[in-house]
Structure formats: structure tokens, C-alpha cells
Design an enzyme around this catalytic site. Structure first.
Site, PDB file in Angstrom:
ATOM      1  CD  GLN A 187      30.548  -4.116  85.483  1.00  0.00           C
ATOM      2  OE1 GLN A 187      29.703  -3.826  86.318  1.00  0.00           O
ATOM      3  NE2 GLN A 187      31.847  -3.990  85.709  1.00  0.00           N
ATOM      4  CG  ASN A 188      32.446  -0.182  79.924  1.00  0.00           C
ATOM      5  OD1 ASN A 188      31.947  -0.054  81.040  1.00  0.00           O
ATOM      6  ND2 ASN A 188      33.745  -0.051  79.704  1.00  0.00           N
ATOM      7  CG  HIS A 214      25.598  -4.138  82.129  1.00  0.00           C
ATOM      8  ND1 HIS A 214      26.349  -3.361  82.985  1.00  0.00           N
ATOM      9  CD2 HIS A 214      25.297  -5.254  82.830  1.00  0.00           C
ATOM     10  CE1 HIS A 214      26.483  -3.983  84.151  1.00  0.00           C
ATOM     11  NE2 HIS A 214      25.851  -5.134  84.085  1.00  0.00           N
ATOM     12  CB  CYS A 264       4.292  -5.376  67.598  1.00  0.00           C
ATOM     13  SG  CYS A 264       5.496  -4.607  68.685  1.00  0.00           S
ATOM     14  N   GLY A 316      38.732  -0.852  86.126  1.00  0.00           N
ATOM     15  CA  GLY A 316      37.847   0.292  85.981  1.00  0.00           C
ATOM     16  C   GLY A 316      36.406   0.044  86.355  1.00  0.00           C
ATOM     17  CB  SER A 368      32.474   1.180  91.525  1.00  0.00           C
ATOM     18  OG  SER A 368      31.256   0.800  90.910  1.00  0.00           O
ATOM     19  N   PRO A 418      42.314   3.578  89.977  1.00  0.00           N
ATOM     20  CG  PRO A 418      41.967   5.562  88.805  1.00  0.00           C
ATOM     21  CD  PRO A 418      41.513   4.147  88.896  1.00  0.00           C
ATOM     22  CD  GLU A 419      39.466   7.222  93.656  1.00  0.00           C
ATOM     23  OE1 GLU A 419      39.939   8.212  93.064  1.00  0.00           O
ATOM     24  OE2 GLU A 419      39.374   7.099  94.889  1.00  0.00           O
TER      25      GLU A 419
END
Ligand code: APR
Length: 270
Positions: A117-118, A135, A168, A205, A207, A232-233
Site C-alpha cells: 500500500q506504500n 496505491h 493538454c 505493518g 492497520s 506491534p499493535e
């Protein structure tokens, strides 16, 4: 086999004890591995994540003012300058041990695909050969009208300090996916195909709250993949993971790959 000549191997007290032998054996016998990565994998390179309460970009900046097509239409200079600031930040960073570990694992297993996603391009810089950018990429620009990539050197500078399309005349914008925009069709189709054909699926890494990326682990699980989360979360994806490793990817991934590969020096470029 002992590794006497590795005196400066970093002590890794934070590496979770849960890097089980079964995980290592699965990786050693895996034919296809996928790693879905998010901002957390670049955090140890000095690039802020998005949703960290204190340091996250969205804690400091309003995404509706900076990362939507409406915001660009309303104030292209504000959006463009913000992305120029992020480009400057990226220029001063290097891949970390987590990026290098994935690249090294990619050289050891028959097929490892990074789905990221980075937009920072650090996986490619670390040597990962198959990287699907969901992305977009910060280093590229595209015409905001024709939606085609335009080389910066060919663009025409405007009086307001923006760049215009040489074809353009429309403003250039970063070739990244903004909120409310569709992901690149080819990247998304490849990501789903790889996710539903892999043996081991890493969730690293992220969420796990932004779709459609957050659905990929669910599709992989349904297709029989073994899910490993490194973060970590806790995240909404922790509940479906087969193994959860609570730690930083720059510390956990080298340890995993060291055990799979058994050559620490290769991984961290020591
Ligand atoms: N190692 C591993 N994970 C980490 C680390 C680290 N060193 N540091 C932080 N994390 C975790 C956080 O706990 C969090 O769960 O990384 C995650 C980062 O989450 P977000 O900031 O939400 O980033 P991400 O999931 O990549 O966001 C998805 O949202 O804003 C959009 O387009 C943007 O691609 C982005 C998407």
C-alpha cells in the site's frame, strides 16, 4: 552450523518468542509467499505512518484537504506542495532491515510477491523483484485530465509553481491513489490472484482498515493460506491470523529470515 564471525549481530530482545519452528518449516517448504505491507514497514526508515495517534500523517493533516481529487480541484497548489514535501522526506530515507529481509526471503523461496500500500518505492530499492503497488508511487506524476504518466522533465512549469501536461496543459498530479478513487485495475487483479494462490500470507505493518487492501488477507485465508501478522499493535486482522508476531518488522523479519536462510550477514548487509 555456528556463525562465529558475526560478532556484531544485534541483540533482538523484542523478537517475539512465537517465531515457532512450524512457521519456519512452512516458509522453507512454501512454493508461493505473499507479503501485504503498509506504512508500518517503512516506519523504521523514518517515514511516518498514517494513523499513529501522535506521529501519524492523518493526526497532523486532514486527508480530505490533501488526499482527494476534490481537494486537488479546490487547491492544487496546497496538495502539490504537500506531496513535494513527502517526496523530499522520501529522498532522505533508505530501506530498513525489514525491507531487506523480505528481499532476501524472495531470493530463497520459489515465489515471493510483495503487495504494498506504500508509495515510497523502498521495497524495490531493497531488491524485492515482484512488487505490486496498490496505491501508486510518489516518484511518478500523471496528467490530471488524461490520467497518463508524464515524465517530470517534459512538463511545463506554471506561474503558480505547479507543473502542466505538455500535451493538454492540465496540471500534473502525483501518480497515487486518493481517497474515493479506484485502485489501478491491473494491480488489484494481480493482487487478488496472488493472494488466493499462496501458501503463506504475511500481513506486515498495516492497520487493516483501508479497503480493498484489507480484504486480501481474508481472501487468502479462505483459499487456504497460512496468515502471519507482524505489527506491534492489534489490528482487525489479528483475529484471522494463524500467527501474530507483536513486534517491529525491522526486528522480526530479519529474525524469521535468519532462521529460514541461516545467513544473517546477507539479510542486513552487515
Ligand atoms: N513494524 C510493523 N508495524 C508497524 C511499525 C513497525 N515498525 N510501526 C507501526 N506499525 C503498524 C501500526 O501499529 C499500524 O497498525 O503499522 C500500521 C500502520 O497503519 P496506517 O498508518 O493505518 O497505515 P496503512 O495501513 O498502510 O494505511 C493504509 O491508508 O491513508 C491511506 O493510502 C494510505 O496506504 C495508506 C492506507
Amino acid at each position: 552450523m555456528s556463525m562465529p564471525n558475526m560478532p556484531n549481530v544485534p541483540n533482538m530482545p523484542n523478537v517475539p518468542k512465537r517465531i515457532t519452528q512450524s512457521l519456519i518449516s512452512r516458509l522453507r517448504s512454501a512454493q508461493r509467499v505473499v507479503a501485504l505491507t503498509g506504512a508500518g514497514v517503512s516506519a523504521e526508515s523514518g517515514i511516518p505512518t498514517f494513523r499513529d495517534a501522535q506521529t501519524g500523517l492523518w493526526a497532523k493533516y486532514d486527508p480530505t484537504q490533501l488526499a482527494t481529487p476534490e481537494a486537488f480541484a479546490r487547491n492544487p497548489k496546497l496538495v502539490w506542495d504537500w506531496y513535494e514535501w513527502r517526496r523530499a522526506l522520501r529522498r532522505d530515507t533508505q530501506p530498513n532491515a525489514g525491507h531487506y529481509a523480505l528481499a532476501a526471503l524472495g531470493k530463497r523461496v520459489p515465489r515471493l510477491v510483495v503487495i504494498t500500500q506504500n508509495i515510497d518505492g523502498l521495497h524495490q530499492l531493497a531488491g524485492s523483484s515482484v512488487v505490486i503497488e496498490l496505491h501508486g508511487n510518489l516518484q511518478r506524476n500523471k496528467c490530471s485530465r488524461e490520467n497518463i504518466v508524464i515524465e517530470r522533465a517534459t512538463a511545463r512549469p506554471t506561474d503558480e509553481g505547479l507543473l502542466a501536461c505538455p500535451r493538454c496543459g492540465a496540471y500534473l498530479r502525483p501518480d497515487v491513489v486518493w481517497f474515493g478513487e479506484a485502485l489501478p485495475r491491473d494491480a488489484l487483479e494481480r493482487a487478488f490472484a496472488e493472494s488466493t494462490q499462496c501458501d503463506v500470507f504475511f500481513i506486515i505493518g498495516t492497520s487493516g482498515v483501508v479497503e480493498p487492501a484489507a480484504s486480501l488477507p481474508r481472501y487468502a485465508k479462505r483459499a487456504g493460506a497460512f496468515l502471519v501478522e507482524i505489527n506491534p499493535e492489534e489490528t482487525p486482522l489479528s483475529a484471522i491470523a494463524d500467527v501474530v508476531l507483536r513486534g517491529k518488522s525491522g526486528e522480526v523479519l530479519p529474525e524469521i529470515v535468519k532462521r529460514v536462510v541461516g545467513q544473517m550477514k546477507v539479510i542486513c548487509g552487515l
